[in-house]
Design a protein around this motif. Sequence first.
Motif, PDB file in Angstrom:
ATOM      1  N   ASP A 363       0.830  -1.204   0.000  1.00  0.00           N
ATOM      2  CA  ASP A 363       0.000   0.000   0.000  1.00  0.00           C
ATOM      3  C   ASP A 363       0.866   1.256   0.000  1.00  0.00           C
ATOM      4  O   ASP A 363       0.576   2.241  -0.712  1.00  0.00           O
ATOM      5  CB  ASP A 363      -0.921   0.006   1.226  1.00  0.00           C
ATOM      6  N   ASP A 364       1.937   1.233   0.780  1.00  0.00           N
ATOM      7  CA  ASP A 364       2.852   2.380   0.812  1.00  0.00           C
ATOM      8  C   ASP A 364       3.507   2.596  -0.557  1.00  0.00           C
ATOM      9  O   ASP A 364       3.663   3.739  -1.004  1.00  0.00           O
ATOM     10  CB  ASP A 364       3.930   2.171   1.878  1.00  0.00           C
ATOM     11  N   GLN A 365       3.887   1.499  -1.197  1.00  0.00           N
ATOM     12  CA  GLN A 365       4.521   1.621  -2.511  1.00  0.00           C
ATOM     13  C   GLN A 365       3.562   2.182  -3.553  1.00  0.00           C
ATOM     14  O   GLN A 365       3.938   3.019  -4.370  1.00  0.00           O
ATOM     15  CB  GLN A 365       5.024   0.251  -2.981  1.00  0.00           C
ATOM     16  N   VAL A 366       2.331   1.742  -3.518  1.00  0.00           N
ATOM     17  CA  VAL A 366       1.335   2.270  -4.450  1.00  0.00           C
ATOM     18  C   VAL A 366       1.152   3.766  -4.221  1.00  0.00           C
ATOM     19  O   VAL A 366       1.076   4.565  -5.173  1.00  0.00           O
ATOM     20  CB  VAL A 366       0.002   1.509  -4.293  1.00  0.00           C
ATOM     21  N   GLY A 367       1.103   4.162  -2.952  1.00  0.00           N
ATOM     22  CA  GLY A 367       1.017   5.589  -2.655  1.00  0.00           C
ATOM     23  C   GLY A 367       2.218   6.351  -3.169  1.00  0.00           C
ATOM     24  O   GLY A 367       2.082   7.469  -3.699  1.00  0.00           O
ATOM     25  N   ARG A 368       3.404   5.764  -3.039  1.00  0.00           N
ATOM     26  CA  ARG A 368       4.620   6.429  -3.515  1.00  0.00           C
ATOM     27  C   ARG A 368       4.628   6.540  -5.036  1.00  0.00           C
ATOM     28  O   ARG A 368       5.036   7.574  -5.576  1.00  0.00           O
ATOM     29  CB  ARG A 368       5.857   5.652  -3.034  1.00  0.00           C
ATOM     30  N   ILE A 369       4.168   5.505  -5.742  1.00  0.00           N
ATOM     31  CA  ILE A 369       4.071   5.582  -7.198  1.00  0.00           C
ATOM     32  C   ILE A 369       3.144   6.729  -7.588  1.00  0.00           C
ATOM     33  O   ILE A 369       3.423   7.494  -8.521  1.00  0.00           O
ATOM     34  CB  ILE A 369       3.546   4.251  -7.789  1.00  0.00           C
TER      35      ILE A 369
END
Length: 390
Positions: A363-369
């Motif tokens: 979820d954090d990675q998707v937010g960062r993308i």
Amino acid sequence: MTNRSAAVPRLSWADVCGRRLDRHGLFAPVRDGRPADAVAAMCGAHAQVLSAAEVSIGLRVAGATRTTVRDALWSERSLVKTYGPRGTVHLLPTVDLPLWTGALSAVPPATNPMPANVRLTPEQTDEVVAAIAATLADAELTIDELGAEVAVRTGPWATDPVVPAFQGMWPRWRQAMHLAAHRGALCFGPNRGRNVTFTSPQRWLHGFQPAAASDALAGLVRRYLHAYGPATPQHFAQWLSAPRGWATKLFDSLAGELEQVEVGGARAWVASGDTAAASLPPCGVRLLPYFDHYTVGSHPRELLFPGPAARRALAGGQAGNFPVLLIDGMVAGVWHQRRSGRKLDITVEPLTLLTPSQRRDLDDQVGRIGEILEGEPRLTIGTVTVGGHA
């Protein structure tokens, strides 16, 4: 290559992954870093798909977005877009362009698969590169404008439409474009509307000249081994699209600067003294885009893409054609994003059941993308139906 020591240091595969994640800025994004520093650390960012390069860089630099990368490329000009390893489009640090051109222009050319009546002769190649250099010395031209000038400076043979490409035919001279870039005569300029332009790197880096071949090649080997070692000459040759025998001789010539280590019973090379294990075990979840250099440059492939990952995320053994889900430094799935305005629909296909901690990281990675691409992301966990990038 001969073994210069009976006591060969040993590294585990986890050590190797940890070292690479750390040196790529994938353990944690570099704070107060610059896009050019991140690109230097990973030995270039593949930029055939520019948005993928923006994600590659953004993941490695805290707070960076696609605007940060574009400013570095077109305003600061600390990055340059050009033809890099394997003759493919890359972003490279402008300050490092002398090293890159000195090294790439010294790599033996691959065998040209075109029929003899289509290929450029060595003399014609030199003539085309000289024409490109003269034409772009103080200009930013589209491909058609550049082709017209090349024809004036060479002859009508240069524009014969004989090269098959994208359901059409390109003019003969275009076979030399990546060589012109490798020799320092050409790089990409800012787009003119929807049209790509080309210019001379001399306009961006005052006094630019390719470095001496021997120094440049030695420097490139050192940088590659720092980012992707332990590695063999064969790994280096594959990354650079160079003959294996030539790469072996190059490593032999640098034997005094290199040291062997053992990984899983196999020997590979690092820079002398660079044998320390990773300070932390590989951990975390990352979403790496098309042709991210962590996956393209890292070997052995059978360890980086274990089991089902090789079948799902490699294309004929080639890495980079699919964006990948990375878990603890190894490929564990694929993903895809589709943009519509500011909306980013991101589909992730894990090959293993995610733990609660891994799901939070995802979820954090998707937010960062979403931050990097300046969009509003929405995650779906499911099957990716889009095929690999050509």
